[in-house]
Design a protein around this motif. Structure first.
Motif, PDB file in Angstrom:
ATOM      1  N   PHE A  20      28.927  63.152  47.745  1.00 32.00           N
ATOM      2  CA  PHE A  20      28.922  63.607  46.625  1.00 32.00           C
ATOM      3  C   PHE A  20      29.859  65.019  46.031  1.00 32.00           C
ATOM      4  O   PHE A  20      30.484  65.523  47.839  1.00 32.00           O
ATOM      5  N   LEU A  70      29.407  53.825  43.017  1.00 26.02           N
ATOM      6  CA  LEU A  70      29.409  55.558  42.507  1.00 26.02           C
ATOM      7  C   LEU A  70      28.663  55.886  41.517  1.00 26.02           C
ATOM      8  O   LEU A  70      28.254  54.521  40.498  1.00 26.02           O
ATOM      9  N   ALA A  96      34.164  60.462  46.736  1.00 28.21           N
ATOM     10  CA  ALA A  96      33.629  61.198  45.461  1.00 28.21           C
ATOM     11  C   ALA A  96      34.415  61.807  44.489  1.00 28.21           C
ATOM     12  O   ALA A  96      33.941  62.197  43.719  1.00 28.21           O
ATOM     13  N   THR A 124      29.609  63.066  40.889  1.00 28.74           N
ATOM     14  CA  THR A 124      29.213  61.831  41.253  1.00 28.74           C
ATOM     15  C   THR A 124      29.060  62.077  42.586  1.00 28.74           C
ATOM     16  O   THR A 124      29.361  62.779  43.272  1.00 28.74           O
ATOM     17  N   ALA A 125      28.169  60.254  43.288  1.00 29.12           N
ATOM     18  CA  ALA A 125      27.443  60.297  44.392  1.00 29.12           C
ATOM     19  C   ALA A 125      27.605  59.333  44.838  1.00 29.12           C
ATOM     20  O   ALA A 125      27.995  58.239  43.843  1.00 29.12           O
ATOM     21  N   VAL A 126      28.263  59.699  46.096  1.00 23.88           N
ATOM     22  CA  VAL A 126      28.426  57.916  47.013  1.00 23.88           C
ATOM     23  C   VAL A 126      26.692  57.300  47.187  1.00 23.88           C
ATOM     24  O   VAL A 126      26.728  57.618  48.370  1.00 23.88           O
ATOM     25  N   THR A 159      31.869  69.479  47.770  1.00 24.63           N
ATOM     26  CA  THR A 159      31.892  68.201  48.631  1.00 24.63           C
ATOM     27  C   THR A 159      31.557  68.261  49.360  1.00 24.63           C
ATOM     28  O   THR A 159      31.993  69.001  50.747  1.00 24.63           O
TER      29      THR A 159
END
Length: 297
Positions: free
Chosen positions: A217, A154, A247, A206-208, A232
């Protein structure tokens, strides 16, 4: 009086929106920039209704440049303060906006209406199309920080190359449910709407990442202790693996740690996967709106 909006209207516009749409989040600085520096290529214009020197109504009109569908435009969020309704202000605002988009050569127009305003929309030639659910989450009991599975990491958006994030969103949004496909997201347009938005919280967003690729994200835009989950999404080939939930949970946890107390979001009622994610996170429905379409002759 109906007139063009100006940057100095920003505080009044935000105060008005808080009355009519308390679940929408856009701060004064962000609103001022939107009016002063509208996005390139959209021919964006906004109008306000003013009574005794006070802004009591708002509408914006623009060309939709995020789709391959030709001649599409928007009349966004026409609204009037409840104390000033039934005096013709809403009609005057929508008429001005219709004149604007017609002059741009737009043939298909989308607007938005709360359920109690659908009759108003119909009187102005719009047909209800799709229902959108607005939901809220109390972050005073924020989700705990998630633990990603092996091989998954993450990252806050703050540490990422914006072009990588843009490529992810452009691919993830292409099949988003809606009246108009979102299949042309240029980097400049995305940068204006997202990366350079004054409300963007890059530390909470947040990004995965999986095997060096960004696959999902969740974007956080905020105003003080309120936030909007702007988008998202997950790459189509990586869906069904829980990455959107991962995320969004991480983004909400980080936003709460940074002082956010309530989160809002919206979803098309046909978007069952994201509605399920939000239900698992504890969101509750607070309002709905309908997209409404008008075909010009």
């Amino acid at each position: 009086m109906i007139r063009d909006a100006c940057p100095d209207d920003a505080a009044d516009v935000v105060a008005l929106r808080a009355v009519v749409y308390p679940y929408l989040v856009r701060g004064v600085d962000s609103t001022r920039k939107m009016i002063a520096e509208p996005p390139a290529g959209e021919d964006w214009t906004a109008y306000v209704a003013e009574v005794d020197g006070r802004v009591v109504g708002w509408v914006s009109a623009f060309r939709n440049i995020g789709t391959t569908e030709p001649d599409v435009g928007e009349i966004a969020l026409p609204h009037v303060h409840p104390a000033h309704r039934r005096r013709g202000l809403g009609h005057a605002l929508v008429t001005r906006a219709l004149d604007r988009v017609t002059a741009l050569g737009i043939r298909r127009i989308r607007t938005w209406a709360q359920p109690e305003s659908l009759s108003f929309a119909r009187r102005h030639g719009f047909t209800p199309s799709r229902e959108v659910r607005y939901s809220a989450l109390d972050l005073r009991s924020a989700p705990s920080a998630p633990t990603p599975p092996p091989g998954v990491s993450l990252h806050p958006l703050a540490g990422l190359d914006p072009r990588r994030v843009h490529r992810l969103e452009a691919a993830a949004a292409a099949d988003e449910p809606g009246d108009v496909p979102v299949d042309v997201v240029t980097y400049d347009q995305w940068r204006y709407d997202v990366w350079d938005n004054l409300g963007l919280d890059r530390e909470a967003s947040t990004a995965v990442e999986v095997d060096g690729e960004l696959v999902s994200f969740s974007v956080v835009k905020r105003d003080g202790d309120r936030m909007w989950s702007d988008y998202t999404g997950t790459l189509p080939e990586h869906r069904g693996r829980g990455f959107a939930l991962l995320a969004k949970r991480a983004a909400l946890h980080r936003a709460a740690a940074r002082g956010v107390r309530v989160a809002y979001t919206s979803n098309d009622e046909a978007n069952a996967p994201m509605l399920a994610v939000n239900a698992r996170l504890g969101y509750r429905a607070v309002a709905s709106q309908w997209s409404c379409l008008r075909e010009q002759p």
